[in-house]
Design a protein around this motif. Sequence first.
Motif, PDB file in Angstrom:
ATOM      1  N   GLY A 344     -20.141 -96.589  29.199  1.00 39.76           N
ATOM      2  CA  GLY A 344     -21.051 -97.085  30.260  1.00 39.76           C
ATOM      3  C   GLY A 344     -22.230 -96.731  30.037  1.00 39.76           C
ATOM      4  O   GLY A 344     -22.866 -95.843  31.094  1.00 39.76           O
ATOM      5  N   VAL A 345     -22.684 -96.670  29.027  1.00 40.42           N
ATOM      6  CA  VAL A 345     -24.245 -96.338  28.754  1.00 40.42           C
ATOM      7  C   VAL A 345     -25.023 -97.384  28.832  1.00 40.42           C
ATOM      8  O   VAL A 345     -24.820 -98.422  27.703  1.00 40.42           O
ATOM      9  CB  VAL A 345     -24.456 -95.356  27.661  1.00 40.42           C
ATOM     10  N   LEU A 346     -26.191 -98.031  29.671  1.00 37.66           N
ATOM     11  CA  LEU A 346     -27.002 -99.132  29.571  1.00 37.66           C
ATOM     12  C   LEU A 346     -28.198 -98.770  29.304  1.00 37.66           C
ATOM     13  O   LEU A 346     -28.857 -98.458  30.273  1.00 37.66           O
ATOM     14  CB  LEU A 346     -26.570-100.015  30.823  1.00 37.66           C
ATOM     15  N   SER A 347     -28.718 -98.810  28.002  1.00 35.34           N
ATOM     16  CA  SER A 347     -29.967 -98.605  27.787  1.00 35.34           C
ATOM     17  C   SER A 347     -30.885 -99.760  27.906  1.00 35.34           C
ATOM     18  O   SER A 347     -30.377-100.896  27.087  1.00 35.34           O
ATOM     19  CB  SER A 347     -30.351 -97.826  26.346  1.00 35.34           C
ATOM     20  N   PHE A 348     -32.026 -99.983  28.465  1.00 35.04           N
ATOM     21  CA  PHE A 348     -32.527-101.249  28.375  1.00 35.04           C
ATOM     22  C   PHE A 348     -34.112-101.238  28.736  1.00 35.04           C
ATOM     23  O   PHE A 348     -34.753 -99.962  28.939  1.00 35.04           O
ATOM     24  CB  PHE A 348     -32.230-102.134  29.593  1.00 35.04           C
ATOM     25  N   VAL A 349     -34.904-102.253  28.161  1.00 36.80           N
ATOM     26  CA  VAL A 349     -36.313-102.154  28.236  1.00 36.80           C
ATOM     27  C   VAL A 349     -36.841-103.507  28.981  1.00 36.80           C
ATOM     28  O   VAL A 349     -36.068-104.453  28.710  1.00 36.80           O
ATOM     29  CB  VAL A 349     -37.033-102.177  26.782  1.00 36.80           C
ATOM     30  N   ILE A 350     -37.924-103.133  29.783  1.00 36.98           N
ATOM     31  CA  ILE A 350     -38.275-104.612  30.660  1.00 36.98           C
ATOM     32  C   ILE A 350     -39.471-104.798  29.881  1.00 36.98           C
ATOM     33  O   ILE A 350     -40.459-104.011  29.685  1.00 36.98           O
ATOM     34  CB  ILE A 350     -38.329-104.392  31.880  1.00 36.98           C
ATOM     35  N   GLU A 351     -39.806-106.357  29.504  1.00 35.16           N
ATOM     36  CA  GLU A 351     -40.849-106.361  28.783  1.00 35.16           C
ATOM     37  C   GLU A 351     -42.110-106.206  29.721  1.00 35.16           C
ATOM     38  O   GLU A 351     -42.295-106.708  30.862  1.00 35.16           O
ATOM     39  CB  GLU A 351     -40.794-107.997  28.204  1.00 35.16           C
ATOM     40  N   GLY A 352     -43.209-105.576  29.021  1.00 34.44           N
ATOM     41  CA  GLY A 352     -44.519-105.510  29.716  1.00 34.44           C
ATOM     42  C   GLY A 352     -44.376-104.035  30.907  1.00 34.44           C
ATOM     43  O   GLY A 352     -45.287-103.998  31.463  1.00 34.44           O
ATOM     44  N   ILE A 353     -43.115-103.560  31.000  1.00 33.59           N
ATOM     45  CA  ILE A 353     -43.116-102.231  32.190  1.00 33.59           C
ATOM     46  C   ILE A 353     -42.641-101.340  31.265  1.00 33.59           C
ATOM     47  O   ILE A 353     -41.397-101.173  30.876  1.00 33.59           O
ATOM     48  CB  ILE A 353     -42.166-102.824  33.244  1.00 33.59           C
ATOM     49  N   HIS A 354     -43.401 -99.996  31.844  1.00 34.76           N
ATOM     50  CA  HIS A 354     -42.758 -98.741  31.145  1.00 34.76           C
ATOM     51  C   HIS A 354     -41.766 -98.363  31.815  1.00 34.76           C
ATOM     52  O   HIS A 354     -41.561 -98.338  32.892  1.00 34.76           O
ATOM     53  CB  HIS A 354     -43.908 -97.748  30.935  1.00 34.76           C
ATOM     54  N   PRO A 355     -40.580 -97.541  31.229  1.00 40.82           N
ATOM     55  CA  PRO A 355     -39.637 -97.036  31.561  1.00 40.82           C
ATOM     56  C   PRO A 355     -39.926 -95.974  32.639  1.00 40.82           C
ATOM     57  O   PRO A 355     -38.976 -95.939  33.694  1.00 40.82           O
ATOM     58  CB  PRO A 355     -38.747 -96.404  30.542  1.00 40.82           C
ATOM     59  N   HIS A 356     -40.746 -95.222  32.843  1.00 39.75           N
ATOM     60  CA  HIS A 356     -41.181 -94.241  33.743  1.00 39.75           C
ATOM     61  C   HIS A 356     -41.616 -95.123  34.752  1.00 39.75           C
ATOM     62  O   HIS A 356     -41.133 -94.520  35.865  1.00 39.75           O
ATOM     63  CB  HIS A 356     -42.507 -93.483  33.277  1.00 39.75           C
ATOM     64  N   ASP A 357     -42.265 -96.175  34.707  1.00 39.61           N
ATOM     65  CA  ASP A 357     -42.487 -96.927  35.975  1.00 39.61           C
ATOM     66  C   ASP A 357     -41.074 -97.154  36.634  1.00 39.61           C
ATOM     67  O   ASP A 357     -41.020 -97.341  38.001  1.00 39.61           O
ATOM     68  CB  ASP A 357     -43.303 -98.045  35.756  1.00 39.61           C
ATOM     69  N   SER A 389     -35.192 -97.071  29.536  1.00 39.34           N
ATOM     70  CA  SER A 389     -34.395 -96.783  30.964  1.00 39.34           C
ATOM     71  C   SER A 389     -33.074 -96.867  30.681  1.00 39.34           C
ATOM     72  O   SER A 389     -32.365 -97.645  29.946  1.00 39.34           O
ATOM     73  CB  SER A 389     -34.534 -97.743  32.137  1.00 39.34           C
ATOM     74  N   ARG A 390     -32.213 -95.863  31.194  1.00 37.50           N
ATOM     75  CA  ARG A 390     -30.865 -95.796  30.961  1.00 37.50           C
ATOM     76  C   ARG A 390     -30.120 -95.506  32.046  1.00 37.50           C
ATOM     77  O   ARG A 390     -30.367 -94.703  33.014  1.00 37.50           O
ATOM     78  CB  ARG A 390     -30.914 -94.565  29.910  1.00 37.50           C
ATOM     79  N   ALA A 391     -29.200 -96.568  32.354  1.00 37.45           N
ATOM     80  CA  ALA A 391     -28.018 -96.334  33.494  1.00 37.45           C
ATOM     81  C   ALA A 391     -26.917 -95.944  32.927  1.00 37.45           C
ATOM     82  O   ALA A 391     -26.413 -96.665  31.858  1.00 37.45           O
ATOM     83  CB  ALA A 391     -28.102 -97.603  34.164  1.00 37.45           C
ATOM     84  N   SER A 392     -26.237 -94.818  33.101  1.00 32.10           N
ATOM     85  CA  SER A 392     -25.056 -94.194  32.532  1.00 32.10           C
ATOM     86  C   SER A 392     -24.069 -94.144  33.601  1.00 32.10           C
ATOM     87  O   SER A 392     -24.428 -93.585  34.855  1.00 32.10           O
ATOM     88  CB  SER A 392     -25.404 -93.177  31.895  1.00 32.10           C
TER      89      SER A 392
END
Lengths: 417, 151
Positions: A344-357, A389-392
């Motif tokens: 259950g490790v879900l790494s993801f990116v959102i187009e145009g939005i930085h993971p820090h935000d 971004s990572r939800a684990s």
Amino acid sequence: MASLSSPTRSRPAFDVEAVRRDFPALQQQVNGHPLVYLDNAATTQKPLPVLEALRGYYERDCANIHRSIHQLGERATEAFEHTRLVAQRFLGAGSAREIVFTAGATAGLNLVAQTFGRMRVGSGDEVLITAMEHHSNIVPWQMLCQEKGARLAVVPINDAGELIWEALEERLTPRTRLLAVTHVSNALGTINPLRQIVAAAHARQIPVVVDGAQAVAHMPVSVAELDCDFYAFSGHKIYGPTGVGVLYGKSEWLERMPPWQGGGDMIRSVSFEGTTYNRVPYKFEAGTPHIAGVIALAAALEYALRLDPAAAAGHEDGLRALAAERLAAIPGVRLIGTAPQKVGVLSFVIEGIHPHDVSTLLDQQGIAVRAGHHCAQPLMERYGVAATSRASLAAYNTRQEIEALAAGVAQVKEMLG
Amino acid sequence: MPDWRELYQELILDHNRRPRNFRRPPAANREAQGFNTLCGDRIVLYLDLRDGIIADIGFQGAGCAISTASASLLTERLKGRTAAEAEALFRRMHALLTGVSEPAEGQPELGKLEALSGVAEFPTRVKCATLAWHTLHAALAGSQAMVSTEE
């Protein structure tokens, strides 16, 4: 009535609410919302038995181990050595002498690199790692290769985040002196087929060092079945304290390895002319260790075993599937790491939005996820992203929390889109 | 508890969506790189510096909304200003973003840069906002070394 009383072999449902009651930290509010803790690959929260073990040592049994001839010292030593037996059982090791206490997985891997690695690797040799390693299973080998004039070879991965088998076999060459590989990727969640990997390496007389940091909390592990030569993990990723970990090593290797750090407890006798070392595993445990941490680690491992690792894994897998489905359904969200075999490790990116935000805005809703390169910069480069971004997940997470995450991500898109 | 709207003010969101001066000026004669090792934010800041005046300025790179907006606002503010003014503003912004000091007499006015002040309430995000300013400082000093937020 017949249907209720008929004997079935089905397992009772995993009672996640009962599990949650064991974790005081999960009961809090963050920024006005109930905490949704989804950063378990970084560290897990701690259950009451672990907190009680830490407190019990400092409150009643606080003494140094292996040397104090008094009541408190005996109690502390007994509890400390009890953890060795629990860890042996937990990992399915043949002997408690194969269990070395360390400061964590990183320390365990460095220990192997600096002792086993140094005696085994020479100029012109190769050390093989994989493209999905955490920095802690890259840098120690890089340092060793630099010192010895050896070469670091890397097994590539495919787009889903799985090792490319043909490439692995190709890179197990006559020059390969050892293979260091993670059991589970911290950034992708991929579960590597360790038994096959170890078999392929052993067929060429190549020993295998395993980084088990992300595996032990999420699946039953048996080093006897895997047949790996070394297996390192950290206590804090499996409900235990920070600053303590376990290194399993086959006794045939441990006996032949030189000590790592010198100091107290790792010696048999010392004179200015020379020193004879203590027996395995004590020759690898110099100095006063994190005694409270080791004692509480037994409580953590026993807790994990009581949860029933197979039932917990089933529960987590259901959550992982739900999270993958919900996140993938949000336009502009890309999941990184889509291997069929994963935790259950879900790494993801959102187009145009930085993971820090993403992290900051989720935190405003009480949701804790990790943003960054996850100490796996070469892996981020492989996917052409600076960070994710990572939800684990852990056994105490719920379906409601996954729904909160998905709603939170959708809201972040609205805020910043 | 700080509110996210303090951090993500409309001006910040606008500069993130449409960064100003997001280019290398044709006659750039100074540049410096900034790197946030924690999150991988990376920017290159370019100066066209003539007789102590910033004739043109631009930046490129990839980062979060805060670091992008901070760099964008920086370039907008400093075009046509002197190097001495830029240095004074660097010190003012550093103090503002890290929340270490109150403005004293004779310090440059903030104007639009005030929009970045919410960062001080978010300790994990301060380095995102200061990255461009440290990089500016390095470019003015003519330093070729990469600026890292971890130093």
